[in-house]
Design a protein around this motif. Sequence first.
Motif, mmCIF file in Angstrom:
data_model
loop_
_atom_site.group_PDB
_atom_site.id
_atom_site.type_symbol
_atom_site.label_atom_id
_atom_site.label_comp_id
_atom_site.label_asym_id
_atom_site.label_seq_id
_atom_site.Cartn_x
_atom_site.Cartn_y
_atom_site.Cartn_z
ATOM 1 N N ILE A 130 0.063 8.289 4.498
ATOM 2 C CA ILE A 130 1.236 8.568 5.319
ATOM 3 C C ILE A 130 1.683 7.285 5.999
ATOM 4 O O ILE A 130 0.881 6.599 6.643
ATOM 5 C CB ILE A 130 0.896 9.636 6.384
ATOM 6 C CG1 ILE A 130 0.368 10.903 5.698
ATOM 7 C CG2 ILE A 130 2.098 9.933 7.264
ATOM 8 C CD1 ILE A 130 -0.434 11.799 6.603
ATOM 9 N N ILE A 131 2.984 6.957 5.851
ATOM 10 C CA ILE A 131 3.515 5.710 6.394
ATOM 11 C C ILE A 131 4.867 5.969 7.045
ATOM 12 O O ILE A 131 5.768 6.532 6.408
ATOM 13 C CB ILE A 131 3.692 4.646 5.280
ATOM 14 C CG1 ILE A 131 2.440 4.532 4.441
ATOM 15 C CG2 ILE A 131 4.089 3.305 5.876
ATOM 16 C CD1 ILE A 131 2.692 4.153 3.011
ATOM 17 N N LYS A 132 5.006 5.554 8.284
ATOM 18 C CA LYS A 132 6.295 5.667 8.955
ATOM 19 C C LYS A 132 7.292 4.709 8.301
ATOM 20 O O LYS A 132 6.932 3.618 7.877
ATOM 21 C CB LYS A 132 6.151 5.325 10.434
ATOM 22 C CG LYS A 132 5.360 6.339 11.223
ATOM 23 C CD LYS A 132 5.144 5.901 12.651
ATOM 24 C CE LYS A 132 6.408 5.482 13.329
ATOM 25 N NZ LYS A 132 6.280 5.184 14.756
ATOM 26 N N ALA A 133 8.546 5.129 8.227
ATOM 27 C CA ALA A 133 9.589 4.301 7.620
ATOM 28 C C ALA A 133 9.715 2.951 8.326
ATOM 29 O O ALA A 133 9.974 1.930 7.685
ATOM 30 C CB ALA A 133 10.927 5.041 7.630
ATOM 31 N N SER A 134 9.496 2.932 9.628
ATOM 32 C CA SER A 134 9.610 1.669 10.378
ATOM 33 C C SER A 134 8.434 0.739 10.132
ATOM 34 O O SER A 134 8.464 -0.428 10.524
ATOM 35 C CB SER A 134 9.743 1.960 11.873
ATOM 36 O OG SER A 134 8.652 2.738 12.326
ATOM 37 N N ASP A 135 7.376 1.225 9.464
ATOM 38 C CA ASP A 135 6.209 0.393 9.139
ATOM 39 C C ASP A 135 6.274 -0.206 7.734
ATOM 40 O O ASP A 135 5.357 -0.905 7.325
ATOM 41 C CB ASP A 135 4.912 1.203 9.282
ATOM 42 C CG ASP A 135 4.552 1.466 10.732
ATOM 43 O OD1 ASP A 135 5.010 0.694 11.605
ATOM 44 O OD2 ASP A 135 3.829 2.445 10.988
#
Length: 142
Positions: A130-135
Amino acid sequence: MNLSARNQLKATVAAVKKGAVNDEVSLRLADGTMLTSIITETSCENLGLKEGAEAYAVIKASNVMIGEGEGGLKLSARNQLKGKITAVTEGAVNCEILVTLTGGEKIASIITKASTERLCLKEGKEVCAIIKASDIMVGVKA
């Protein structure tokens, strides 16, 4: 340019949604998996990002969370990539979890040893990276 970020996934820009400050960049991996990145409008312009351009999704391992199950978790993080754990390297405080995604790409995650134990993470277990778009940083070849 060489980077310390271990996760560098080759992709094609599928779409760019312009914003006043940030742009939303949709990236398509070779197997069709979509990633979403939020970067500044200035960076998007400086990189020349447009539909069809070759790019790389660059993600620090410490920004990759691991979830149980097959994905589809109800989270604000849109990037939920299904895969299987192919290696677990235990440390005193943190563990490195290597996940092979369904399309064959590999992604590394650094999470706490306590979380690794609580989730019973071991080789062969199906998980979701799981990865945040801002990361997700976006890079292009010079």
